[in-house]
Design a protein around this motif. Sequence first.
Motif: not given
Length: 104
Positions: A27, A32, A41, A65-67, A72
């Motif tokens: 992301l 974010a 978040i 930041l990743e999914e 998340l």
Amino acid sequence: MKFRRITALLLVLVCGIASAPGIARDLDQDEALRLRREGVIMPFEQLMQHVGKAYPGSTLLEAELEEEDGVLVYEVEILTTSGVVRELELDARNGNILKDEEDD
């Protein structure tokens, strides 16, 4: 005819890889920020408090930041006070450490 078969096979492979579980999507900072504003978040500073409790005095080297599979997560690399690089995954909603391992 052979070309169409190869093209069809490649298309199936690409679609299969794109939908395979375990593939993370990065992301960007705009996403974010939007997720933080919406309360989806936690602020990154609060998340890092969890890391500070586990590794006092550690230095942040990298964060993304990743999914991953609809969850998340922040993938974080730190340098501990003993000189060890660790890779952690934090649940971006609550800061829980999901993964903690020494980085190669």
